[in-house]
Design an enzyme around this catalytic site. Structure first.
Site, PDB file in Angstrom:
ATOM      1  N   CYS A 169      72.492   7.409  22.770  1.00 55.24           N
ATOM      2  CA  CYS A 169      71.763   7.064  24.172  1.00 55.24           C
ATOM      3  C   CYS A 169      71.394   5.779  24.634  1.00 55.24           C
ATOM      4  CB  CYS A 169      70.573   8.142  24.264  1.00 55.24           C
ATOM      5  SG  CYS A 169      69.886   8.266  25.700  1.00 55.24           S
ATOM      6  N   CYS A 196      68.496   5.403  26.542  1.00 53.81           N
ATOM      7  CA  CYS A 196      66.951   5.627  25.745  1.00 53.81           C
ATOM      8  C   CYS A 196      66.892   4.242  25.133  1.00 53.81           C
ATOM      9  CB  CYS A 196      66.983   6.628  24.609  1.00 53.81           C
ATOM     10  SG  CYS A 196      67.709   8.314  25.411  1.00 53.81           S
ATOM     11  N   ASP A 197      67.922   3.699  24.417  1.00 56.46           N
ATOM     12  CA  ASP A 197      67.935   2.601  23.640  1.00 56.46           C
ATOM     13  C   ASP A 197      68.225   1.035  23.868  1.00 56.46           C
ATOM     14  OD1 ASP A 197      66.569   4.468  21.784  1.00 56.46           O
ATOM     15  OD2 ASP A 197      68.340   5.217  21.072  1.00 56.46           O
TER      16      ASP A 197
END
Length: 319
Positions: A143, A146-147
């Site tokens: 992701c 997300c990261d």
């Protein structure tokens, strides 16, 4: 918590929640507070995808970030505090023929329920490399949204050739100094607009005909060993982050034949609600969301599902 006969393997509940990520736990908090006496079966991966995410920095209310598994423990505690009956076990079969819905748990126990909230989530598709799993959460991610932040100013690689991969590569390009896109075939499957965007971003390099053989590194990602299937050569690309963007698979197989879903398996809901095509069955989280797939959006739809289920039970005079 529920009506059960000690000699029988059947139990009746007012509200059954299948799955235990942000969507399931949020649904449980709302359902329990509304005195729906929810029973939750956590499934194969209690806590869902967040349990394989080490740092969560984009969930509101955690100014210093949170550890994914610990955050899910907090969600569970909150759901239990209001009386949710949280259980280990997995839904293995469903029968949505009548107004009372049946769900088989672990192949042997039958739960009948007045309302059902599905929060079974989705699972990222992986390449299946030992190194990829070993470094998952330590530089390997599925992701970018997300990261990506953790790789600001660094060089990263992303594998995949579809819209998701192209979109995530564009997102990473805004944060990282260089993004190497690894595509197995000689073309991108992404839409023309996405291809155009990727190919015109100066710090994205697309390597066609390249297959990932191994993610390198001991305690974190240090590089990726790739194979050029046109030249028959291997080489190492030094990167600190490795993103897998070959798609997600919703965990909805047991609902096939009962609930409407798209060609990949994402559950269809009536827009603006969590209602499925079966009365009394509600869908939330990543099992019904292929667009956003974030913890906070999953939690939001978990809330919607509980409110929809509460209204449904009230209309039926069950609540």
């Amino acid at each position: 918590m529920s009506d059960t006969n000690s000699n029988s393997n059947t139990e009746h509940v007012k509200c059954l929640i299948i799955g235990s990520g942000p969507a399931g736990y949020t649904a449980a908090i709302y359902a329990a507070r509304a005195d729906m006496k929810p029973v939750m079966y956590q499934g194969l991966q209690p806590g869902g995808q967040l349990t394989i995410t080490t740092e969560v920095e984009n969930f509101p209310g955690y100014p210093d970030g949170a550890n994914g598994p610990e955050m899910m423990v907090d969600f569970e505690k909150q759901a239990k505090r209001f009386g949710t009956d949280v259980r280990f076990g997995m839904a293995t079969e469903v029968d949505f023929t009548g107004p009372i819905h049946k769900v088989i748990i672990d192949g042997n126990k039958t739960i009948t329920a007045d309302s059902i909230i599905i929060a079974t989530g989705a699972s990222a598709k992986w390449l299946g490399l030992e190194s990829e799993q070993r470094l998952n959460g330590f530089g390997v991610s599925a992701c970018a949204v997300c990261d990506g932040f953790f790789f600001k100013g660094q060089e990263v690689a992303i594998v995949g050739g579809g819209d998701t991969a192209a979109e995530e590569a564009s997102y990473l390009a805004k944060l990282c100094s260089k993004v190497t896109m690894l595509v197995r075939k000689d073309e991108l499957r992404a839409s023309k607009a996405m291809q155009h965007r990727v190919l015109n971003t100066p710090n994205i390099e697309v390597l066609f005909n390249h297959e990932t053989k191994e993610v390198l590194g001991d305690k974190g990602v240090e590089g990726v060993r790739v194979y050029d299937n046109l030249k028959g050569e291997e080489k190492v690309i030094p990167v600190t982050g490795f993103f897998v963007a070959i798609g997600h698979k919703p965990n909805t197989d047991i609902f096939k034949g009962w609930l409407e879903m798209d060609n990949v398996g994402y559950l269809k809901v009536i827009p603006g609600t969590s209602k499925t095509n079966i009365e009394g069955v509600f869908a939330s989280g990543d099992a019904a969301d292929k667009i956003y797939r974030q913890a906070v959006t999953a939690a939001g739809t978990g809330c919607m599902a509980a409110l929809d289920a509460e209204r449904y039970l009230a209309e039926k005079g069950i609540h």
